[in-house]
Design an enzyme around this catalytic site. Structure first.
Site, PDB file in Angstrom:
ATOM      1  N   PRO A   1       0.786  -1.238   0.000  1.00 55.02           N
ATOM      2  CA  PRO A   1       0.000   0.000   0.000  1.00 55.02           C
ATOM      3  C   PRO A   1       0.819   1.290   0.000  1.00 55.02           C
ATOM      4  O   PRO A   1       0.479   2.224  -0.743  1.00 55.02           O
ATOM      5  CB  PRO A   1      -0.842  -0.124   1.278  1.00 55.02           C
ATOM      6  CG  PRO A   1      -1.031  -1.592   1.443  1.00 55.02           C
ATOM      7  CD  PRO A   1       0.266  -2.207   1.000  1.00 55.02           C
ATOM      8  N   TYR A   2       1.877   1.371   0.807  1.00 57.51           N
ATOM      9  CA  TYR A   2       2.644   2.618   0.868  1.00 57.51           C
ATOM     10  C   TYR A   2       3.244   2.964  -0.486  1.00 57.51           C
ATOM     11  O   TYR A   2       3.049   4.067  -1.008  1.00 57.51           O
ATOM     12  CB  TYR A   2       3.760   2.522   1.920  1.00 57.51           C
ATOM     13  CG  TYR A   2       4.761   3.648   1.804  1.00 57.51           C
ATOM     14  CD1 TYR A   2       4.375   4.959   2.082  1.00 57.51           C
ATOM     15  CD2 TYR A   2       6.072   3.419   1.395  1.00 57.51           C
ATOM     16  CE1 TYR A   2       5.278   6.008   1.961  1.00 57.51           C
ATOM     17  CE2 TYR A   2       6.972   4.453   1.270  1.00 57.51           C
ATOM     18  CZ  TYR A   2       6.576   5.741   1.556  1.00 57.51           C
ATOM     19  OH  TYR A   2       7.461   6.783   1.420  1.00 57.51           O
ATOM     20  N   GLU A   3       3.956   2.010  -1.084  1.00 55.35           N
ATOM     21  CA  GLU A   3       4.638   2.292  -2.344  1.00 55.35           C
ATOM     22  C   GLU A   3       3.642   2.476  -3.494  1.00 55.35           C
ATOM     23  O   GLU A   3       3.878   3.264  -4.415  1.00 55.35           O
ATOM     24  CB  GLU A   3       5.640   1.183  -2.659  1.00 55.35           C
ATOM     25  CG  GLU A   3       5.040  -0.200  -2.765  1.00 55.35           C
ATOM     26  CD  GLU A   3       6.027  -1.318  -2.465  1.00 55.35           C
ATOM     27  OE1 GLU A   3       6.006  -2.327  -3.198  1.00 55.35           O
ATOM     28  OE2 GLU A   3       6.818  -1.183  -1.497  1.00 55.35           O
TER      29      GLU A   3
ATOM     30  N   SER B   1       0.678   3.865  -3.130  1.00 54.10           N
ATOM     31  CA  SER B   1       0.148   5.219  -2.962  1.00 54.10           C
ATOM     32  C   SER B   1       1.119   6.253  -3.503  1.00 54.10           C
ATOM     33  O   SER B   1       0.708   7.239  -4.138  1.00 54.10           O
ATOM     34  CB  SER B   1      -0.147   5.489  -1.483  1.00 54.10           C
ATOM     35  OG  SER B   1       1.029   5.726  -0.734  1.00 54.10           O
ATOM     36  N   LYS B   2       2.408   6.057  -3.293  1.00 50.79           N
ATOM     37  CA  LYS B   2       3.406   7.014  -3.776  1.00 50.79           C
ATOM     38  C   LYS B   2       3.502   6.986  -5.299  1.00 50.79           C
ATOM     39  O   LYS B   2       3.675   8.027  -5.943  1.00 50.79           O
ATOM     40  CB  LYS B   2       4.767   6.725  -3.143  1.00 50.79           C
ATOM     41  CG  LYS B   2       4.802   6.849  -1.640  1.00 50.79           C
ATOM     42  CD  LYS B   2       4.448   8.247  -1.166  1.00 50.79           C
ATOM     43  CE  LYS B   2       5.554   9.234  -1.383  1.00 50.79           C
ATOM     44  NZ  LYS B   2       5.239  10.559  -0.798  1.00 50.79           N
TER      45      LYS B   2
END
Length: 219
Positions: free
Chosen positions: A89-91, A93-94
Site C-alpha cells: 500500500p505505501y509504495e 500510494s506514492k
C-alpha cells in the site's frame, strides 16, 4: 486543506516542497485506506490548487525508491530507467501520486519534479520503525530489536542534510528552467544491508553485546 490553499494564493508561493505523507510501511499495510486517502487525495488537492496559481515556479514531489518494488535489488543503485513495480500500500500510494503529478505536468504545464528518494536518516528521526533509530533505541534503552528481514537485503541510505541540500538545488534549477527530466533518484549510491548498518551503528555506540544479540536475530 483550506488554510493551505489560502496561504498559497495569499503569499504567492513560488516554491513548493511536497514532503508530507503517511510514510510508515507497516502502518500502511495495516490501514491502507487511510494511506490512500491521505497520500493520494491531498497530493491531488495540492496540485490542483497550484494549477490555479500564477506564482508557482517549482514543485518538488518527494516519492520513494520503494516504487521499484521488491525486485531488482541486485541492480542497486537504482536508475530512472527501471520500471516501477509497487506492490504494498505505501509504495502503491506514492506511485499513484507520481502518475497524478505527471498528469498535471503534461496537461497543465506545472513545474513539477519527482524525486525517488532512498532511506533518509539523521538527527531527530522519531520513526522507530526505521532501522537506524530502532537500533539506537535498542542499545540505549536495552529494548528488543525486531528484525524484519534476514538482514542481507541491501538498501540505499541518504543523510538528511544531503537530502535537503539536494532538494533545494533541484528547486532552484527547476525555477531557472535548467531541469530536463521529470524524475530523479536520490541516494548516496552505496547500498548497505541491515547487517552492515547494525555493525556501523554499534561501532559508534560501543555495545558489542547488544550488537551480537541483534546480529544473531537476523539468522
Amino acid at each position: 486543506f483550506e488554510i493551505i490553499e489560502e496561504l498559497i494564493f495569499d503569499k504567492d508561493i513560488e516554491h513548493c516542497f511536497h514532503l508530507a505523507s503517511q510514510v510508515e510501511v507497516q502502518k500502511a499495510f495495516l490501514n491502507p485506506i487511510h494511506t490512500f486517502e491521505n497520500n493520494i487525495n491531498l497530493t491531488t488537492k495540492l496540485l490542483d490548487t497550484f494549477r490555479r496559481s500564477k506564482s508557482i515556479r517549482s514543485i518538488i514531489l518527494t516519492s520513494t525508491d520503494k516504487v521499484y518494488g521488491d525486485t531488482d535489488f541486485d541492480k542497486l543503485p537504482y536508475n530512472e530507467q527501471l520500471i516501477p513495480n509497487p506492490i504494498y500500500p505505501y509504495e502503491v500510494s506514492k506511485y499513484i501520486c507520481e502518475i497524478i503529478s505527471k498528469c498535471y505536468y503534461q496537461n497543465y504545464n506545472l513545474p513539477i519534479v519527482i524525486t525517488r528518494t532512498s532511506n533518509i536518516f539523521g538527527p531527530g528521526q522519531l520513526n522507530f520503525s526505521a532501522i537506524i533509530p530502532s537500533l539506537i533505541s535498542s542499545s540505549i534503552k536495552n529494548l528488543n530489536f525486531l528484525p524484519r528481514t534476514n538482514g542481507k537485503l541491501k538498501r540505499d541510505y541518504m543523510y538528511i542534510d544531503d537530502w535537503v541540500n539536494s532538494l533545494m538545488h533541484l528547486s532552484i534549477k527547476k525555477s531557472e528552467e535548467k531541469v530536463d527530466s521529470l524524475i530523479y533518484n536520490f541516494g548516496n549510491n552505496k547500498p548497505k544491508s541491515a547487517i552492515d548498518i547494525t555493525k556501523s551503528v554499534f561501532k559508534v555506540l560501543d555495545n558489542n553485546d547488544k550488537m551480537e544479540q541483534i546480529l544473531n536475530s537476523f539468522k
